[in-house]
Design a protein around this motif. Structure first.
Motif, PDB file in Angstrom:
ATOM      1  N   VAL A  86      46.327  80.970 -57.713  1.00 48.27           N
ATOM      2  CA  VAL A  86      46.253  82.190 -56.900  1.00 48.27           C
ATOM      3  C   VAL A  86      44.967  82.238 -56.082  1.00 48.27           C
ATOM      4  CG1 VAL A  86      47.684  83.498 -58.505  1.00 48.27           C
ATOM      5  CG2 VAL A  86      45.201  83.566 -58.747  1.00 48.27           C
ATOM      6  N   SER A  87      44.053  81.292 -56.304  1.00 43.86           N
ATOM      7  CA  SER A  87      42.795  81.248 -55.558  1.00 43.86           C
ATOM      8  C   SER A  87      42.844  80.274 -54.391  1.00 43.86           C
ATOM      9  CB  SER A  87      41.646  80.840 -56.505  1.00 43.86           C
ATOM     10  OG  SER A  87      41.528  81.727 -57.586  1.00 43.86           O
ATOM     11  N   GLN A  88      44.001  79.657 -54.144  1.00 44.50           N
ATOM     12  CA  GLN A  88      44.097  78.622 -53.120  1.00 44.50           C
ATOM     13  C   GLN A  88      44.467  79.199 -51.756  1.00 44.50           C
ATOM     14  OE1 GLN A  88      42.975  75.557 -53.967  1.00 44.50           O
ATOM     15  NE2 GLN A  88      42.580  76.810 -55.786  1.00 44.50           N
ATOM     16  N   PRO A  89      44.099  78.502 -50.684  1.00 48.90           N
ATOM     17  CA  PRO A  89      44.399  78.994 -49.326  1.00 48.90           C
ATOM     18  C   PRO A  89      45.876  79.194 -49.067  1.00 48.90           C
ATOM     19  CG  PRO A  89      42.745  77.243 -49.248  1.00 48.90           C
ATOM     20  CD  PRO A  89      43.254  77.294 -50.658  1.00 48.90           C
ATOM     21  N   TRP A  90      46.732  78.451 -49.752  1.00 50.74           N
ATOM     22  CA  TRP A  90      48.158  78.602 -49.499  1.00 50.74           C
ATOM     23  C   TRP A  90      48.767  79.842 -50.147  1.00 50.74           C
ATOM     24  CZ3 TRP A  90      46.498  74.128 -52.257  1.00 50.74           C
ATOM     25  CH2 TRP A  90      46.644  74.207 -53.633  1.00 50.74           C
ATOM     26  N   GLU A  93      48.129  85.927 -50.518  1.00 46.91           N
ATOM     27  CA  GLU A  93      47.100  86.969 -50.578  1.00 46.91           C
ATOM     28  C   GLU A  93      45.716  86.438 -50.222  1.00 46.91           C
ATOM     29  OE1 GLU A  93      47.787  90.344 -51.522  1.00 46.91           O
ATOM     30  OE2 GLU A  93      49.773  89.537 -51.073  1.00 46.91           O
ATOM     31  N   TYR A  94      45.596  85.152 -49.926  1.00 52.00           N
ATOM     32  CA  TYR A  94      44.282  84.543 -49.708  1.00 52.00           C
ATOM     33  C   TYR A  94      43.506  85.197 -48.566  1.00 52.00           C
ATOM     34  CZ  TYR A  94      40.786  80.878 -48.918  1.00 52.00           C
ATOM     35  OH  TYR A  94      39.602  80.194 -48.742  1.00 52.00           O
ATOM     36  N   SER A  95      44.201  85.541 -47.498  1.00 48.16           N
ATOM     37  CA  SER A  95      43.526  86.109 -46.320  1.00 48.16           C
ATOM     38  C   SER A  95      42.841  87.433 -46.635  1.00 48.16           C
ATOM     39  CB  SER A  95      44.530  86.306 -45.179  1.00 48.16           C
ATOM     40  OG  SER A  95      45.579  87.183 -45.591  1.00 48.16           O
ATOM     41  N   MET A 397      33.406  77.369 -62.087  1.00 45.54           N
ATOM     42  CA  MET A 397      34.331  78.504 -62.122  1.00 45.54           C
ATOM     43  C   MET A 397      34.360  79.235 -60.779  1.00 45.54           C
ATOM     44  SD  MET A 397      34.369  81.748 -64.720  1.00 45.54           S
ATOM     45  CE  MET A 397      35.440  83.157 -64.413  1.00 45.54           C
ATOM     46  N   ILE A 398      33.183  79.565 -60.221  1.00 48.19           N
ATOM     47  CA  ILE A 398      33.174  80.362 -58.988  1.00 48.19           C
ATOM     48  C   ILE A 398      33.523  79.519 -57.755  1.00 48.19           C
ATOM     49  CG2 ILE A 398      31.575  82.057 -59.912  1.00 48.19           C
ATOM     50  CD1 ILE A 398      29.317  80.746 -58.432  1.00 48.19           C
ATOM     51  N   HIS A 399      33.550  78.182 -57.913  1.00 46.05           N
ATOM     52  CA  HIS A 399      33.996  77.322 -56.813  1.00 46.05           C
ATOM     53  C   HIS A 399      35.508  77.114 -56.829  1.00 46.05           C
ATOM     54  CE1 HIS A 399      29.793  76.224 -55.976  1.00 46.05           C
ATOM     55  NE2 HIS A 399      30.234  75.720 -54.841  1.00 46.05           N
ATOM     56  N   TYR A 400      36.140  77.286 -57.970  1.00 42.54           N
ATOM     57  CA  TYR A 400      37.577  77.001 -58.074  1.00 42.54           C
ATOM     58  C   TYR A 400      38.416  78.215 -58.465  1.00 42.54           C
ATOM     59  CZ  TYR A 400      36.558  72.027 -57.672  1.00 42.54           C
ATOM     60  OH  TYR A 400      36.158  70.803 -57.199  1.00 42.54           O
ATOM     61  N   ILE A 401      37.793  79.276 -58.970  1.00 43.65           N
ATOM     62  CA  ILE A 401      38.529  80.445 -59.440  1.00 43.65           C
ATOM     63  C   ILE A 401      37.886  81.689 -58.818  1.00 43.65           C
ATOM     64  CG2 ILE A 401      39.160  81.808 -61.463  1.00 43.65           C
ATOM     65  CD1 ILE A 401      39.110  79.250 -63.095  1.00 43.65           C
ATOM     66  N   TYR A 402      38.623  82.377 -57.935  1.00 49.90           N
ATOM     67  CA  TYR A 402      38.038  83.445 -57.126  1.00 49.90           C
ATOM     68  C   TYR A 402      38.442  84.835 -57.642  1.00 49.90           C
ATOM     69  CZ  TYR A 402      37.392  79.507 -53.888  1.00 49.90           C
ATOM     70  OH  TYR A 402      37.042  78.300 -53.323  1.00 49.90           O
ATOM     71  N   VAL A 403      38.332  85.049 -58.940  1.00 51.75           N
ATOM     72  CA  VAL A 403      38.844  86.286 -59.521  1.00 51.75           C
ATOM     73  C   VAL A 403      38.042  87.511 -59.081  1.00 51.75           C
ATOM     74  CG1 VAL A 403      39.925  85.228 -61.530  1.00 51.75           C
ATOM     75  CG2 VAL A 403      37.488  85.795 -61.613  1.00 51.75           C
ATOM     76  N   VAL A 404      36.736  87.364 -58.890  1.00 50.29           N
ATOM     77  CA  VAL A 404      35.922  88.519 -58.497  1.00 50.29           C
ATOM     78  C   VAL A 404      36.285  88.959 -57.081  1.00 50.29           C
ATOM     79  CG1 VAL A 404      33.576  89.382 -58.150  1.00 50.29           C
ATOM     80  CG2 VAL A 404      34.046  87.813 -60.022  1.00 50.29           C
TER      81      VAL A 404
END
Length: 636
Positions: A86-90, A93-95, A397-404
């Motif tokens: 869910v953190s990927q550009p594709w 909701e990424y935008s 974590m903060i480079h691959y998982i953008y939960v915040v």
């Protein structure tokens, strides 16, 4: 030593904090002797130790645990992949949260540095390392200048005693000289550090500290406890409402502008506000200092309450150069040590000023006199490596998982599946755990380099907790110990037995968590968090009454299953309370819960998640049993 052996040393409890592997009443010399026993002697005593500890035989190689291993092998990669996906550009909701991401140092990856609290630490890590390296060098230079007219001094402060609490005149003099030069350096360095941090706001901090000192030393002894609490809780509110007492606001109060007056009466105030140092908002960080102010006042108050001509050291026949941690905390310092200079050196002690951990005044003074034998170069290096590995884990974590960033973008929660929703909440909590762990460990590392050993704040990984009581004993542990010493025990603690004792204990816990919520921040959601924690502890207390361990000695396996079911409920409640207090708030939690339980598929997922949590709880139980088999009882 092989790489694996070194890694085992890095992640041992003894490296994390010797307080975890030995009793607080055990002097360091006995601790070191116990640690040096070989594997053969441990094996010889193995069966006896198992019997004495009450631990059950190992289950690591049983068929049940091979099933648990299978669950781990499937669930853990799935958890990481879900939140990574869910953190990927594709992702559609990424935008919505892309603008909150920054350029990262890992090729092809952006970094989620949108949490302001962690960003303030992360962005300043290089400068903090420079200060940490400079601080001991300046201390050595000061020691050299201080000792140039007094002869050579023992830098470590280790002395010889006769084993009955007495020191030779020479060793007594060396200890006094070590304490004097260390406190003198701390006083000077801390004032410079305070000015660098807060600029022209430094006098505001000093005024508050001076008023608190007067309350402890000038008031009638009967009024000191009440005055201390009223003043310091009042400061928490005043700092928040007064927004740090800006000079421009003070100027406008002293010299209010008149209608048509073109003169800027608050110009000098604005000028002073413009030089607020590296951290202009000093009031945000002052909460941790409030705890030290209360510690000094009560340690001084209790020292004045002690009666008798003989000192506690003489009464107990203690070796003052080798006190246990409990004695360092409980035994009062000398009367002359409660001076204003020492008070400032303690309250503003640079390595622990910004975030802790929290050290009591008595313990601080004792460690200035004698270096704790728990501090060794090898252990400090291993602890530093452990910090760097934790920092690397956070970076990955903060480079691959953008939960915040996702939660800050206030997404439409209904677009996520129940699995995605639960993992967003779960990894949000892991981010909170790491963003607090890293500053605490860095500043404790700095203190260890400076030959001061404060308590470790974090005992276990966030995911290795199933008990609300255990979680609060092991999370922000130095604060928990502070709360017990200065609030919970003075209120009566859990000294009473029976139903009334339990009720009183719960009331005391409610008071404690209300203070904890106010101390964190003057916000309604944090008060709700404190009350939720108090409420969620209640089921664990009731379960202890309904299913007492003593009545299940003949049905240990059934009792373990019952405890596992209870642990699942505990974990869900603790996650909910912490999400409200520190992540998504009440509205966000409501959206998460509705997204999970609002459909049959969501309920099916919730059942599967509870089964996985049950597996996690059984592994946690066995980890504690393994600690008991090793002779360690951490009670969390």
């Amino acid at each position: 030593m092989s790489a694996l052996e070194f890694l085992g040393k890095v992640y041992s409890l003894d490296t994390l904090d010797t307080r975890f592997t030995t009793s607080s009443r055990t002097p360091p010399s006995a601790t070191n002797a116990a640690r040096s026993t070989g594997k053969e002697s441990r094996d010889e005593r193995g069966s006896q130790k198992l019997q004495d500890s009450g631990a059950s035989p190992s289950k690591w190689k049983t068929p049940e645990f091979f099933y648990h291993y299978l669950v781990f092998l499937i669930a853990v990669p799935c958890m990481f992949y879900t939140v990574y996906n869910v953190s990927q550009p594709w992702n559609p909701e990424y935008s919505k949260f892309e603008s909150l991401l920054s350029a990262g140092w890992i090729p092809g990856r952006k970094v989620d540095n949108s949490d302001a609290q962690y960003a303030s630490f992360r962005d300043n890590v290089p400068y903090l390392f420079v200060v940490m390296a400079l601080h001991p060098l300046l201390r050595r230079a000061f020691d050299a200048m201080y000792g140039s007219s007094n002869g050579k001094k023992d830098h470590n402060g280790h002395t010889m005693s006769n084993g009955r609490g007495a020191e030779s005149p020479v060793s007594h003099m060396k200890a006094d000289e070590r304490q004097e030069r260390r406190l003198s350096f701390d006083f000077i360095f801390n004032l410079c550090f305070l000015v660098a941090l807060h600029g022209f706001s430094a006098p505001k901090v000093l005024v508050i500290l001076y008023i608190n000192f007067l309350l402890a030393t000038k008031l009638d002894r009967r009024y000191i406890p009440a005055a201390t609490w009223i003043f310091n809780i009042g400061i928490l509110f005043a700092n928040e409402l007064g927004q740090g007492y800006r000079y421009s606001m003070i100027a406008n109060i002293l010299l209010p502008e008149k209608a048509g007056d073109a003169k800027d009466s608050g110009g000098w105030g604005s000028f002073l506000d413009g030089y607020g140092g590296l951290i202009p908002r000093w009031e945000v960080l002052f909460n941790i200092t409030v705890l030290r102010l209360i510690s000094f006042n009560f340690d001084y108050y209790w020292a004045r309450n002690r009666s008798g001509s003989n000192s506690p050291v003489e009464k107990k026949q203690l070796d003052v150069s080798n006190l246990s941690e409990r004695d360092r905390v409980d035994l009062p310092a000398k009367a002359q040590d409660y001076s204003f200079r020492n008070y400032l050196a303690y309250a503003l002690y640079a390595p622990l000023y910004l975030a802790g951990p929290i050290l009591t005044f008595n313990d601080y003074i004792s460690q200035q006199r004698y270096t704790p034998k728990s501090i060794t170069q090898k252990r400090t290096i291993a602890y530093g490596v452990r910090f760097l590995l934790a920092l690397l884990a956070m970076e990955l974590m903060i480079h691959y998982i953008y939960v915040v960033a996702i939660s800050k973008a206030q997404p439409a929660w209904e677009v996520y599946s129940p699995l995605q929703l639960s993992m967003l909440g779960y990894f949000n909590l892991h981010h909170i755990w790491l963003k607090l762990l890293l500053p605490w460990r860095f500043f404790r590392l700095w203190a260890l380099v400076d030959c001061i050993d404060p308590p470790e704040n974090v005992v276990r990984c966030m995911s290795d907790n199933y008990s609300a009581f255990g979680f609060w004993r092991g999370w922000h542990r130095s604060y928990n110990r502070w709360l017990i010493r200065y609030i919970y025990i003075p209120l009566g603690g859990s000294s009473l037995k029976g139903a009334w004792g339990t009720v009183r204990s719960m009331v005391n816990l409610f008071v404690v968590f209300s203070f904890v919520a106010m101390w964190h921040d003057i916000q309604l959601r944090l008060l709700v968090w404190g009350w939720l924690i108090s409420l969620f502890i209640l089921p664990e207390v009731i379960a202890g009454f309904l299913f007492p361990k003593s009545k299940w000695q003949g049905h240990k396996e059934a009792y373990r299953v019952i405890c596992g079911i209870g642990a699942v409920g505990n974990i869900l409640m603790m996650m909910s309370a912490n999400l409200v207090g520190f992540a998504v708030g009440l509205d966000g939690l409501q959206g998460l819960v509705q997204g999970i339980v609002g459909s049959w598929s969501g309920l099916g997922f919730l059942f599967a998640a509870c089964c996985a949590l049950f597996t996690g709880a059984q592994v946690m139980f066995e980890l504690r049993q393994q600690e008991l088999r090793d002779g360690i009882n951490m009670k969390c």
